[in-house]
Every structure is written in C-alpha cells, then in structure tokens.
Scaffold this motif. Sequence first.
Motif, PDB file in Angstrom:
ATOM      1  N   GLY A  22      -1.584  -2.528  -5.770  1.00 21.24           N
ATOM      2  CA  GLY A  22      -1.020  -1.256  -5.326  1.00 21.24           C
ATOM      3  C   GLY A  22       0.429  -1.299  -4.901  1.00 21.24           C
ATOM      4  O   GLY A  22       1.000  -0.272  -4.539  1.00 21.24           O
ATOM      5  N   HIS A  58       1.294   2.386  -5.193  1.00 17.60           N
ATOM      6  CA  HIS A  58       1.337   3.267  -4.029  1.00 17.60           C
ATOM      7  C   HIS A  58       2.525   2.984  -3.115  1.00 17.60           C
ATOM      8  O   HIS A  58       2.940   3.856  -2.352  1.00 17.60           O
ATOM      9  CB  HIS A  58       0.036   3.132  -3.240  1.00 17.60           C
ATOM     10  CG  HIS A  58      -1.182   3.421  -4.050  1.00 17.60           C
ATOM     11  ND1 HIS A  58      -1.577   4.693  -4.386  1.00 17.60           N
ATOM     12  CD2 HIS A  58      -2.079   2.577  -4.646  1.00 17.60           C
ATOM     13  CE1 HIS A  58      -2.677   4.642  -5.134  1.00 17.60           C
ATOM     14  NE2 HIS A  58      -2.993   3.369  -5.298  1.00 17.60           N
ATOM     15  N   ARG A 209       0.711  -3.415   2.084  1.00  8.28           N
ATOM     16  CA  ARG A 209      -0.667  -3.144   1.685  1.00  8.28           C
ATOM     17  C   ARG A 209      -1.452  -2.398   2.763  1.00  8.28           C
ATOM     18  O   ARG A 209      -2.561  -1.905   2.496  1.00  8.28           O
ATOM     19  CB  ARG A 209      -1.369  -4.448   1.282  1.00  8.28           C
ATOM     20  CG  ARG A 209      -0.848  -4.968  -0.053  1.00  8.28           C
ATOM     21  CD  ARG A 209      -1.697  -6.050  -0.665  1.00  8.28           C
ATOM     22  NE  ARG A 209      -1.234  -6.334  -2.015  1.00  8.28           N
ATOM     23  CZ  ARG A 209      -0.937  -7.549  -2.480  1.00  8.28           C
ATOM     24  NH1 ARG A 209      -1.076  -8.605  -1.692  1.00  8.28           N
ATOM     25  NH2 ARG A 209      -0.522  -7.706  -3.719  1.00  8.28           N
ATOM     26  N   VAL A 212      -1.919   1.154   1.365  1.00  6.72           N
ATOM     27  CA  VAL A 212      -2.533   1.231   0.040  1.00  6.72           C
ATOM     28  C   VAL A 212      -4.023   1.531   0.210  1.00  6.72           C
ATOM     29  O   VAL A 212      -4.657   1.004   1.125  1.00  6.72           O
ATOM     30  CB  VAL A 212      -2.324  -0.113  -0.702  1.00  6.72           C
ATOM     31  CG1 VAL A 212      -3.146  -0.180  -1.978  1.00  6.72           C
ATOM     32  CG2 VAL A 212      -0.845  -0.310  -1.019  1.00  6.72           C
ATOM     33  N   SER A 218      -2.723   7.079   0.488  1.00  5.65           N
ATOM     34  CA  SER A 218      -1.339   6.934   0.041  1.00  5.65           C
ATOM     35  C   SER A 218      -0.697   8.269  -0.333  1.00  5.65           C
ATOM     36  O   SER A 218       0.518   8.424  -0.226  1.00  5.65           O
ATOM     37  CB  SER A 218      -1.268   5.966  -1.145  1.00  5.65           C
ATOM     38  OG  SER A 218      -2.085   6.408  -2.206  1.00  5.65           O
TER      39      SER A 218
END
Length: 274
Positions: A22, A58, A209, A212, A218
């Motif tokens: 992501g 994301h 992260r 994400v 997101s």
Amino acid sequence: MSNRDWTQPSEDALVTYRAEGGVAVITLQDPPANAYSYAMFRQLDDAILRARFDPEVHVLVLTGAGEKMFCAGANIEMLKSVDPYFKYNFCLHANETLNRLEQTSKLVIAALNGHCVGGGLEIAMAADLRIAKAGGGKIGLPEVALGVLPGTGGTQRLSRLVGKSKAIEWMIEGLSFTFEQARDEGLVNKLIEATDAASFLAGVIDYARRFVPPARASKAVGGIKRAVQSGLEMSFESGLALERELQQQLFQSEDAKEGFQAFLEKRPPAFRGR
C-alpha cells in the motif's frame, strides 16, 4: 549545453519507483546531491501520476538516494547553461509537478534521509508530512546567496507553514537549521533515530503503513489531506463547501459503512480503501 540538450529525455533512472503493502516509495536518484533537472522532474511527474492512478497505493513516500542528501535543489550546471526562456518553463513545470503531488488525494510523506536545501526543501514542503533522520542534516532555503529567490514554490509554501514574517527572515538571511531545530520550528513533523539511510527509510515506511487499510480508512485520510491542502487556499465558506463535498463522498464509501458498523458492533474496523 544548449536548451535542447536539457530537454531531451534521460536514459538514466533519475527517479525510481516501487510499491508494496500500500506504500509507493519514490526516490530521487542522481548522487551525490540528487540535484534535479528537467529530466528528473519529468520522471518525478510520471511517478506521482503512477501512484495517483494505482488503487492499491494509499501513501506516497518521497526520499533521496544515498546517506547524505535528500536533494540539494536544482542542477546549477543546467541553470547556468540555459537561457531565461528555458528557466521560466522549467520553473513552471516544476510548479505544476509539485502542485500535482500536493493535490493528489493520498497522504504524501517526505522522508528526509540527508540534507534538504534549496529546491530540495521546496519538494519536501509539497508533501503533507516531513519525517527526518535524527542528526541527518540541514534544512533551509539559501537561494538569496545566488542572487535569486526560492522559485519552486518556496516563498509560498514556507510562509504558509511557518508564518509570513518568519519565512521572510529565513529566506533573506539564507538560514539553515538542523533537523532537530526544524522540528522545533514546525517545519519537520517527526524525527527517527536510525544508523543508516536504509533503516531510516524502513522506519518511515512502517509509519506510513499506519495509514493503509485495513488499519486506517485511506479514503478518509486522503479526504482530510484534500480538505486542508485545497481548503486553506479558499475563502472560509468555500473551504466549508469543499469539506461538505468530500464528506458526502466518504459517506457513500464502503469504508464509512464499515466504520459505523464496527463502532456499533464494538469491534475494530477492517477498512479496504474503498
């Protein structure tokens, strides 16, 4: 070199791109200074669009190659050899590229692995957050020493980040700060202790992260980013209208339905970024 030489596409990978979990990592890669040319900005522009159009990405993390330099700004050899017509269009394209980065409705983190000066700081200021390697370098806009101003959005973004009077002072004096000082002044959001650039970047990616799916919605993160980045450039009433439109889009998302349902069921939500 002629203007034409500098407008030719580069066969070198001046910007690298990788996406995993992501997070898209975009790296400025022209050591030792990672100074940017028109060719680098063309590749940066492509990387931003690649991340923008990828539904599996994301968060964008932007960093520099090597241990010592995020980016030292524009390539001085290029600026010295091209004419004013080229310089104007070069600055215009750089503005457009950084505006695209700033307006992408995904969180953008500048990972400052080393010195971040001149145009390098102008790139970093187009990100939503700036995370720096503790003890890793200096940050500032020293263009006045070259007889020019910070011409890639620096005068505008710095004043919006730290205030008008302070921004003028820093730029007319060509001041530079350690990353620790920049954090205290509100120009850097976080510091990460790390032994080298690789472990620093790993720490930034771990932080990225957090935003994400399934841990975070997101689309909501992107909506918050757009409401702030775009809304503050509008009148208050127009900003509220933008906020309402973004909220309406989120109300219709799968993640909002999941968030409300998880709240009612007293369980952690499992977001999907949809």
